[in-house]
Design a protein around this motif. Sequence first.
Motif, mmCIF file in Angstrom:
data_model
loop_
_atom_site.group_PDB
_atom_site.id
_atom_site.type_symbol
_atom_site.label_atom_id
_atom_site.label_comp_id
_atom_site.label_asym_id
_atom_site.label_seq_id
_atom_site.Cartn_x
_atom_site.Cartn_y
_atom_site.Cartn_z
ATOM 1 N N LYS A 1 34.226 29.810 49.746
ATOM 2 C CA LYS A 1 34.613 31.162 49.369
ATOM 3 C C LYS A 1 35.404 31.162 48.065
ATOM 4 C CE LYS A 1 34.742 33.055 54.065
ATOM 5 N NZ LYS A 1 35.602 33.679 55.108
ATOM 6 N N ALA A 2 36.281 30.148 47.906
ATOM 7 C CA ALA A 2 37.058 30.074 46.664
ATOM 8 C C ALA A 2 36.159 29.821 45.461
ATOM 9 C CB ALA A 2 38.107 28.966 46.785
ATOM 10 N N VAL A 3 35.145 28.976 45.635
ATOM 11 C CA VAL A 3 34.204 28.724 44.539
ATOM 12 C C VAL A 3 33.459 30.009 44.182
ATOM 13 C CG1 VAL A 3 32.091 27.508 43.899
ATOM 14 C CG2 VAL A 3 33.938 26.274 45.039
ATOM 15 N N ALA A 4 33.052 30.767 45.212
ATOM 16 C CA ALA A 4 32.343 32.022 44.955
ATOM 17 C C ALA A 4 33.235 33.005 44.205
ATOM 18 C CB ALA A 4 31.864 32.635 46.270
ATOM 19 N N GLU A 5 34.503 33.083 44.598
ATOM 20 C CA GLU A 5 35.421 33.967 43.890
ATOM 21 C C GLU A 5 35.622 33.521 42.443
ATOM 22 O OE1 GLU A 5 36.718 36.754 44.792
ATOM 23 O OE2 GLU A 5 35.952 36.741 46.855
ATOM 24 N N ALA A 6 35.708 32.205 42.248
ATOM 25 C CA ALA A 6 35.850 31.691 40.889
ATOM 26 C C ALA A 6 34.618 32.010 40.056
ATOM 27 C CB ALA A 6 36.099 30.180 40.924
ATOM 28 N N ASP A 7 33.430 31.894 40.663
ATOM 29 C CA ASP A 7 32.201 32.252 39.946
ATOM 30 C C ASP A 7 32.205 33.734 39.543
ATOM 31 O OD1 ASP A 7 31.168 29.715 40.053
ATOM 32 O OD2 ASP A 7 30.035 30.051 41.899
ATOM 33 N N GLN A 8 32.695 34.588 40.457
ATOM 34 C CA GLN A 8 32.751 36.007 40.155
ATOM 35 C C GLN A 8 33.702 36.286 38.992
ATOM 36 O OE1 GLN A 8 30.843 38.308 41.358
ATOM 37 N NE2 GLN A 8 31.809 40.027 40.296
ATOM 38 N N LEU A 9 34.853 35.617 38.985
ATOM 39 C CA LEU A 9 35.800 35.788 37.886
ATOM 40 C C LEU A 9 35.206 35.313 36.563
ATOM 41 C CD1 LEU A 9 39.150 34.654 39.576
ATOM 42 C CD2 LEU A 9 38.542 36.966 38.840
ATOM 43 N N LEU A 10 34.547 34.155 36.601
ATOM 44 C CA LEU A 10 33.919 33.641 35.379
ATOM 45 C C LEU A 10 32.841 34.599 34.882
ATOM 46 C CD1 LEU A 10 33.634 29.830 36.185
ATOM 47 C CD2 LEU A 10 35.013 30.887 34.393
ATOM 48 N N ALA B 1 40.182 36.999 28.118
ATOM 49 C CA ALA B 1 38.933 36.472 28.665
ATOM 50 C C ALA B 1 38.654 35.065 28.154
ATOM 51 C CB ALA B 1 37.783 37.405 28.306
ATOM 52 N N HIS B 2 38.893 34.836 26.865
ATOM 53 C CA HIS B 2 38.596 33.529 26.285
ATOM 54 C C HIS B 2 39.573 32.466 26.783
ATOM 55 C CE1 HIS B 2 38.461 30.371 23.176
ATOM 56 N NE2 HIS B 2 37.173 30.728 23.051
ATOM 57 N N ASP B 3 40.866 32.813 26.827
ATOM 58 C CA ASP B 3 41.874 31.826 27.225
ATOM 59 C C ASP B 3 41.802 31.480 28.705
ATOM 60 O OD1 ASP B 3 42.693 31.854 24.616
ATOM 61 O OD2 ASP B 3 44.393 33.196 24.960
ATOM 62 N N LEU B 4 41.421 32.449 29.528
ATOM 63 C CA LEU B 4 41.376 32.182 30.962
ATOM 64 C C LEU B 4 40.066 31.571 31.426
ATOM 65 C CD1 LEU B 4 43.131 35.307 32.529
ATOM 66 C CD2 LEU B 4 44.075 33.049 32.089
ATOM 67 N N ARG B 5 39.029 31.671 30.595
ATOM 68 C CA ARG B 5 37.745 31.146 31.035
ATOM 69 C C ARG B 5 37.792 29.619 31.209
ATOM 70 N NH1 ARG B 5 32.316 32.172 27.595
ATOM 71 N NH2 ARG B 5 33.583 31.022 26.074
ATOM 72 N N THR B 6 38.474 28.932 30.293
ATOM 73 C CA THR B 6 38.543 27.460 30.395
ATOM 74 C C THR B 6 39.304 27.006 31.632
ATOM 75 O OG1 THR B 6 38.378 27.252 27.990
ATOM 76 C CG2 THR B 6 39.259 25.357 29.208
ATOM 77 N N PRO B 7 40.541 27.499 31.883
ATOM 78 C CA PRO B 7 41.214 27.055 33.120
ATOM 79 C C PRO B 7 40.488 27.501 34.382
ATOM 80 C CG PRO B 7 42.475 28.775 32.009
ATOM 81 C CD PRO B 7 41.436 28.326 31.058
ATOM 82 N N LEU B 8 39.838 28.646 34.337
ATOM 83 C CA LEU B 8 39.062 29.072 35.501
ATOM 84 C C LEU B 8 37.881 28.142 35.744
ATOM 85 C CD1 LEU B 8 38.990 32.980 35.283
ATOM 86 C CD2 LEU B 8 39.916 31.594 37.135
ATOM 87 N N THR B 9 37.272 27.691 34.658
ATOM 88 C CA THR B 9 36.150 26.749 34.809
ATOM 89 C C THR B 9 36.645 25.443 35.435
ATOM 90 O OG1 THR B 9 35.063 27.719 32.876
ATOM 91 C CG2 THR B 9 34.311 25.549 33.585
ATOM 92 N N ARG B 10 37.812 24.979 34.946
ATOM 93 C CA ARG B 10 38.372 23.753 35.538
ATOM 94 C C ARG B 10 38.695 23.967 37.020
ATOM 95 N NH1 ARG B 10 42.089 23.683 30.948
ATOM 96 N NH2 ARG B 10 41.173 22.506 29.210
#
Length: 491
Positions: A279-288, A247-256
Amino acid sequence: MKLLSQLRTSSFQLALLYMVVFATSVFLLLAFIYWRTAGFMTAQTDETIEAEIAGLAEQYRGSGINGLISIIRERVARDPNAKSIYLLTTDDFVKLAGNIENWPKGSRSDSGWINFTLNPSVGWNGPERLARARIFEVQGGLRLLVGRDVDELTNLKRVIETAINWGMGITLALALLGGFLMSRSTTRRIEVINITSRRIMNGHLSLRIPTRGTDDDFDQLAENLNQMLDRIVYLMEGIRHVSDSIAHDLRTPLTRLRNQLENTLMSVDNDEAREQAGKAVAEADQLLATFNALLRIARLETRGNTADMKQVSLAELVSDACELYEALAEDKEQQFEQSLEDHVVIEGDRDLLFQMVSNLIDNAIKYTPEQGEIRVNVRKEGNDAIFEVGDSGIGIPDDEKDQVFQRFYRVGKSRSLPGNGLGLSLVSAVAEIHQGVISLSDHHPGEEYPGLMVTIRLPAYSPNRKRLKDTQSISASEVGEQSSPGELKGA
């Protein structure tokens, strides 16, 4: 109450069973000894009587009736204590010789033996005594009774019976006392294991069951349980470390990635491309949101209870959360009812409690259909503060109510709705550090849409109650920013 609880323990019941078996064995042994002893003494008495009868019969055969009368009188004279009993009468019960005057009244057995009492009715002048005799007829129509005083024998039997009764009573008392002491010792050691186990289940995973160093069964059990706990903690820490690291390592690249997608969304002119980028931004928000939720839950579980608790008005806190979500309920034309009692105060972290309350209200709105009803209650019961959220949604099946607090678990009917299955996990973690208890039930049992009633029972604030603290402090800022409506829900 403590004594009653000890009496219900399996160790005491086992000791009680052993006591019954032991007492039964002792009783049978003493009964056998009594039977053999009493039988032996009775047999000796009968043999003595038989020997006297044999002597009298020999005298009768040699000297006739006169010789029989003479020997009876002679024996009576030689026995001033009247240990032997004689009576010779005619056919119509006229006394010819003997130390009693009248024929005793008693039941006569087929063998001729009779038990009777020496008293004035038989012409006895001394104190009443018990006697045993044999009766038979002599040639010429005479009747002869030969017996023995068995009063001492009877008294001896009574002494033996009394000793057996007292022995049985003392045996039962000692067995009961021994069983109680044995079960008490066993219960104490079991209670130590139970207390330690309960504290471990309440989150103190570093505790271990103490041993005495005797290497007995309980020490071996404690050592096995401690080794099992060490293994469980090791595996849990490994899983938690992996999930937290991911969760910690993927949060930064997901934010980028999310920011890049948002920049792309702002730079493209094509409507179709803008829709896809949105839609991609919404999916990224859900992952974050999912990764943030994982980190929040992990930090709550690892850091434990807070030492910086403050008094919080539960009614005011819930009222603020309801005000935030009323607009969402109005959009779905839902009936939003509130019943909030004043002066319900708890001790806790207001931000964490607000997240817990917000998650539950948001879930209720999300899973309740349009024009449904939602009810929020705050009240006090005894020493507990009660917070309830009820809805008229699809509800949760009974066999899944205990599983919805697991991470990523979602009820089958709700999988089509947005969410990540972490909302109730976060609620459970917040409730646990506030010593709260969560229960789920149907809001409208028996209906097509039974809805869900979530009840959280928290300790009400009292100046005399020990403050909630166990480990280091934790606040909402340490587990991430406060969630916005719709985030971290979908349990």
